[in-house]
Design a protein around this motif. Structure first.
Motif, PDB file in Angstrom:
ATOM      1  N   GLU A  84       0.813  -1.178   0.034  1.00  0.00           N
ATOM      2  CA  GLU A  84      -0.102   0.031  -0.036  1.00  0.00           C
ATOM      3  C   GLU A  84       1.059   1.106   0.038  1.00  0.00           C
ATOM      4  OE1 GLU A  84      -2.626  -0.607   3.403  1.00  0.00           O
ATOM      5  OE2 GLU A  84      -3.837  -2.212   2.202  1.00  0.00           O
ATOM      6  N   ILE A  85       2.025   1.166   0.664  1.00  0.00           N
ATOM      7  CA  ILE A  85       3.044   2.385   0.545  1.00  0.00           C
ATOM      8  C   ILE A  85       3.594   2.857  -0.605  1.00  0.00           C
ATOM      9  CG2 ILE A  85       5.059   3.170   1.474  1.00  0.00           C
ATOM     10  CD1 ILE A  85       4.752   1.654   4.162  1.00  0.00           C
ATOM     11  N   ALA A  86       3.690   1.482  -1.321  1.00  0.00           N
ATOM     12  CA  ALA A  86       4.332   1.414  -3.061  1.00  0.00           C
ATOM     13  C   ALA A  86       3.323   2.123  -3.782  1.00  0.00           C
ATOM     14  CB  ALA A  86       4.829   0.426  -3.228  1.00  0.00           C
ATOM     15  N   GLU A  87       2.095   1.750  -3.501  1.00  0.00           N
ATOM     16  CA  GLU A  87       0.743   2.060  -4.321  1.00  0.00           C
ATOM     17  C   GLU A  87       0.608   3.777  -4.270  1.00  0.00           C
ATOM     18  OE1 GLU A  87      -3.476   0.450  -5.680  1.00  0.00           O
ATOM     19  OE2 GLU A  87      -3.271   1.021  -3.388  1.00  0.00           O
ATOM     20  N   GLU A  88       0.453   4.120  -2.740  1.00  0.00           N
ATOM     21  CA  GLU A  88       0.377   5.361  -2.417  1.00  0.00           C
ATOM     22  C   GLU A  88       1.321   6.244  -3.113  1.00  0.00           C
ATOM     23  OE1 GLU A  88      -0.083   5.483   1.928  1.00  0.00           O
ATOM     24  OE2 GLU A  88      -1.986   4.148   1.659  1.00  0.00           O
ATOM     25  N   ARG A  89       2.539   6.007  -2.792  1.00  0.00           N
ATOM     26  CA  ARG A  89       3.844   6.773  -3.415  1.00  0.00           C
ATOM     27  C   ARG A  89       4.067   6.664  -5.077  1.00  0.00           C
ATOM     28  NH1 ARG A  89       8.448   6.508  -2.065  1.00  0.00           N
ATOM     29  NH2 ARG A  89       8.673   8.654  -2.240  1.00  0.00           N
ATOM     30  N   LYS A  90       3.118   5.978  -5.595  1.00  0.00           N
ATOM     31  CA  LYS A  90       2.936   5.968  -7.227  1.00  0.00           C
ATOM     32  C   LYS A  90       4.338   5.244  -7.703  1.00  0.00           C
ATOM     33  CE  LYS A  90      -0.344   9.440  -8.102  1.00  0.00           C
ATOM     34  NZ  LYS A  90      -0.630   9.860  -6.770  1.00  0.00           N
ATOM     35  N   LEU A  91       4.764   4.290  -6.881  1.00  0.00           N
ATOM     36  CA  LEU A  91       5.998   3.348  -7.517  1.00  0.00           C
ATOM     37  C   LEU A  91       5.370   2.620  -8.756  1.00  0.00           C
ATOM     38  CD1 LEU A  91       7.773   2.526  -4.362  1.00  0.00           C
ATOM     39  CD2 LEU A  91       8.310   4.643  -5.748  1.00  0.00           C
ATOM     40  N   SER A  92       6.145   2.208  -9.438  1.00  0.00           N
ATOM     41  CA  SER A  92       5.981   1.353 -10.552  1.00  0.00           C
ATOM     42  C   SER A  92       5.988  -0.055 -10.330  1.00  0.00           C
ATOM     43  CB  SER A  92       7.027   1.510 -11.664  1.00  0.00           C
ATOM     44  OG  SER A  92       6.620   0.972 -13.005  1.00  0.00           O
ATOM     45  N   GLY A  93       6.844  -0.483  -9.482  1.00  0.00           N
ATOM     46  CA  GLY A  93       6.811  -1.900  -9.141  1.00  0.00           C
ATOM     47  C   GLY A  93       7.795  -2.360  -8.146  1.00  0.00           C
ATOM     48  N   ILE A  94       7.723  -3.575  -7.854  1.00  0.00           N
ATOM     49  CA  ILE A  94       8.842  -4.009  -6.879  1.00  0.00           C
ATOM     50  C   ILE A  94       9.123  -5.362  -7.405  1.00  0.00           C
ATOM     51  CG2 ILE A  94       9.063  -4.676  -4.319  1.00  0.00           C
ATOM     52  CD1 ILE A  94       6.500  -3.107  -3.858  1.00  0.00           C
ATOM     53  N   ILE A  95      10.292  -5.765  -7.342  1.00  0.00           N
ATOM     54  CA  ILE A  95      11.041  -7.025  -7.828  1.00  0.00           C
ATOM     55  C   ILE A  95      11.702  -7.873  -6.643  1.00  0.00           C
ATOM     56  CG2 ILE A  95      12.169  -8.431  -9.406  1.00  0.00           C
ATOM     57  CD1 ILE A  95      11.847  -6.294 -11.500  1.00  0.00           C
ATOM     58  N   ILE A  96      11.301  -8.805  -6.054  1.00  0.00           N
ATOM     59  CA  ILE A  96      12.096  -9.329  -5.012  1.00  0.00           C
ATOM     60  C   ILE A  96      12.675 -10.752  -5.103  1.00  0.00           C
ATOM     61  CG2 ILE A  96      11.445 -10.111  -2.321  1.00  0.00           C
ATOM     62  CD1 ILE A  96       8.949  -8.187  -2.467  1.00  0.00           C
ATOM     63  N   ASN A  97      13.778 -10.998  -5.062  1.00  0.00           N
ATOM     64  CA  ASN A  97      14.691 -11.875  -5.056  1.00  0.00           C
ATOM     65  C   ASN A  97      14.376 -12.851  -3.458  1.00  0.00           C
ATOM     66  OD1 ASN A  97      16.154 -14.289  -5.311  1.00  0.00           O
ATOM     67  ND2 ASN A  97      18.223 -13.275  -5.102  1.00  0.00           N
TER      68      ASN A  97
END
Length: 166
Positions: A84-97
């Motif tokens: 939700e933090i990432a969405e609210e801050r309008k980040l494009s995405g997250i890639i997690i190893n």
């Protein structure tokens, strides 16, 4: 920053193969957005997501956070609250190893989320790790400021943003 959702990794490989690194990890998509791209920001952690949260709260809008979790599947590095933090801050995405949790909630968010798998166990909270450094996994060197493109076909990295050839 505008988030590109019309760029296909297959088209980029056709036009720019010599300029791309292709990630050779089998990620699963957990976010509500399948296609995403943007400048890379990085964190390197192991079973500890404090720096993941800090990065999500501070990296620029439109960026993709690359989380090198060492490939551990023993706990989740991202759940619904961080998503939700990432969405609210309008980040494009997250890639997690590494892994995520709260997958039903992540699927509702307008953000790209790729990870190796899911695990309901939360991570430790020591704040250990490194930020904004080159990391390597999936036969790719992920360098802050370079550009990542992700979609249903895979993930590719370029030194700079690429323009689709017409």
């Amino acid at each position: 920053m505008m988030i590109e959702t019309d760029v296909k990794t297959a088209d980029l490989c056709d036009d720019f193969a010599e300029k791309l690194q292709v990630c050779y990890l089998d990620f699963k998509s957990y976010g509500g957005r399948q296609r995403f791209s943007g400048p890379i920001s990085t964190v390197k952690v192991f079973e500890d997501n404090v720096l993941v949260k800090r990065a999500l709260q501070t990296i620029p809008e439109g960026h993709v956070l690359i989380v090198d979790g060492g490939g551990s599947k023993r706990c989740a590095l991202l759940g619904d609250r961080l998503g939700e933090i990432a969405e609210e801050r309008k980040l494009s995405g997250i890639i997690i190893n590494g892994c995520v949790r709260d997958t039903a909630e992540l699927a509702e968010l307008n953000i790209g989320v790729l990870a190796l798998g899911s695990n309901p166990l939360k991570s430790i909270k020591r704040g250990e790790g490194e930020e904004n450094i080159p990391v390597a996994f999936g036969e790719v060197k992920w360098v802050p400021g370079q550009y990542v493109y992700a979609d249903e076909d895979g993930v590719v990295v370029a030194e700079a943003r690429l323009k689709k050839q017409s």
